[in-house]
Design a protein around this motif. Structure first.
Motif, PDB file in Angstrom:
ATOM      1  N   ILE A  40     -15.231   4.960   1.474  1.00 30.94           N
ATOM      2  CA  ILE A  40     -15.890   4.309   0.339  1.00 30.94           C
ATOM      3  C   ILE A  40     -15.657   2.908   0.187  1.00 30.94           C
ATOM      4  N   LEU A  41     -14.182   2.662   0.187  1.00 34.66           N
ATOM      5  CA  LEU A  41     -13.733   1.326  -0.173  1.00 34.66           C
ATOM      6  C   LEU A  41     -14.194   0.357   1.427  1.00 34.66           C
ATOM      7  N   SER A  42     -14.263   1.021   2.590  1.00 35.20           N
ATOM      8  CA  SER A  42     -14.596   0.329   3.790  1.00 35.20           C
ATOM      9  C   SER A  42     -16.110   0.046   3.816  1.00 35.20           C
ATOM     10  N   PHE A  43     -16.814   0.924   3.112  1.00 33.23           N
ATOM     11  CA  PHE A  43     -18.539   0.583   2.903  1.00 33.23           C
ATOM     12  C   PHE A  43     -18.611  -0.723   1.959  1.00 33.23           C
ATOM     13  N   VAL A  44     -17.793  -0.565   0.958  1.00 32.93           N
ATOM     14  CA  VAL A  44     -18.012  -1.721  -0.090  1.00 32.93           C
ATOM     15  C   VAL A  44     -17.339  -3.206   0.487  1.00 32.93           C
ATOM     16  N   LEU A  45     -16.397  -2.969   1.109  1.00 30.76           N
ATOM     17  CA  LEU A  45     -15.828  -3.959   2.030  1.00 30.76           C
ATOM     18  C   LEU A  45     -16.611  -4.699   2.817  1.00 30.76           C
ATOM     19  N   ALA A  46     -17.451  -3.879   3.866  1.00 33.34           N
ATOM     20  CA  ALA A  46     -18.115  -4.299   4.905  1.00 33.34           C
ATOM     21  C   ALA A  46     -19.476  -4.783   4.121  1.00 33.34           C
ATOM     22  N   PHE A  47     -19.960  -4.283   3.220  1.00 31.67           N
ATOM     23  CA  PHE A  47     -21.144  -4.865   2.638  1.00 31.67           C
ATOM     24  C   PHE A  47     -21.384  -5.693   1.774  1.00 31.67           C
ATOM     25  N   PHE A  48     -20.270  -5.789   0.805  1.00 28.87           N
ATOM     26  CA  PHE A  48     -20.306  -6.648  -0.207  1.00 28.87           C
ATOM     27  C   PHE A  48     -19.651  -7.867   0.017  1.00 28.87           C
ATOM     28  N   VAL A  49     -18.398  -7.725   0.638  1.00 25.84           N
ATOM     29  CA  VAL A  49     -17.263  -8.927   0.722  1.00 25.84           C
ATOM     30  C   VAL A  49     -17.587  -9.626   2.058  1.00 25.84           C
ATOM     31  N   LEU A  50     -17.378  -8.854   3.173  1.00 23.10           N
ATOM     32  CA  LEU A  50     -17.490  -9.486   4.457  1.00 23.10           C
ATOM     33  C   LEU A  50     -18.706 -10.199   4.937  1.00 23.10           C
ATOM     34  N   ASN A  51     -19.919  -9.576   4.394  1.00 33.70           N
ATOM     35  CA  ASN A  51     -20.998  -9.879   4.982  1.00 33.70           C
ATOM     36  C   ASN A  51     -21.779 -11.153   3.637  1.00 33.70           C
ATOM     37  N   ARG A  52     -20.722 -11.575   2.820  1.00 30.85           N
ATOM     38  CA  ARG A  52     -21.156 -12.904   1.868  1.00 30.85           C
ATOM     39  C   ARG A  52     -21.683 -13.751   2.638  1.00 30.85           C
ATOM     40  N   LYS A  53     -22.797 -14.180   2.030  1.00 31.14           N
ATOM     41  CA  LYS A  53     -23.682 -15.514   2.551  1.00 31.14           C
ATOM     42  C   LYS A  53     -23.696 -16.513   1.641  1.00 31.14           C
ATOM     43  N   PRO A  54     -22.725 -17.517   1.506  1.00 28.10           N
ATOM     44  CA  PRO A  54     -22.709 -18.488   0.636  1.00 28.10           C
ATOM     45  C   PRO A  54     -24.048 -19.566   0.632  1.00 28.10           C
TER      46      PRO A  54
END
Length: 143
Positions: A40-54
């Motif tokens: 679950i943490l990997s999903f959150v990290l992948a979709f909300f943190v690593l794919n951040r579009k400033p």
């Protein structure tokens, strides 16, 4: 979908599936719960943190001495490369031209009508498709 995203998704699925399988055979398994939580943490990290579009809305104030503006698009690999390199550097503002009409008009004016990115603007320079070294040199000259 980028290869990195696919690998992140695969890792998250493997952790979650491993945990669920482990919990199905032994409901009290600490390792099973650990894998589910990691998945679950990997999903959150992948979709909300690593794919951040400033995105910063266009303002003429962004072209202050010692600062740079990167006009970028999501589907442009060179834009993403500059974003990875300078995203955490506070001297840079990133403007998504798909979300900001003023920035898109500025790119079209600089690129003879084409919406071609990345374009980096400093107080003294306008760089089309620059390398990271080009950007750093222009940033030093803008002080």
């Amino acid at each position: 979908m980028r290869m990195t995203n696919l690998l992140q998704l695969a890792a998250a699925l493997l952790f979650t599936a491993s945990g669920v399988i482990r919990l199905a055979t032994d409901p009290g398994s600490v390792l099973g719960w650990l894998f589910v939580v990691l998945g679950i943490l990997s999903f959150v990290l992948a979709f909300f943190v690593l794919n951040r579009k400033p995105h910063t809305p266009w303002s003429d104030d962004l072209l202050a001495p010692g600062r740079a503006v990167v006009l970028w698009q999501d589907d442009c690999p060179r834009s993403r490369a500059l974003m990875r390199r300078f995203n955490t550097d506070g001297r840079f503002a990133f403007i998504d031209v798909d979300r900001d009409e003023t920035a898109a008009a500025k790119v079209r004016a600089l690129m003879d009508g084409a919406l071609a990115t990345p374009v980096v603007l400093t107080r003294n320079a306008q760089l089309a498709n620059p390398t990271a070294n080009d950007v750093m040199c222009a940033l030093k000259d803008s002080r």
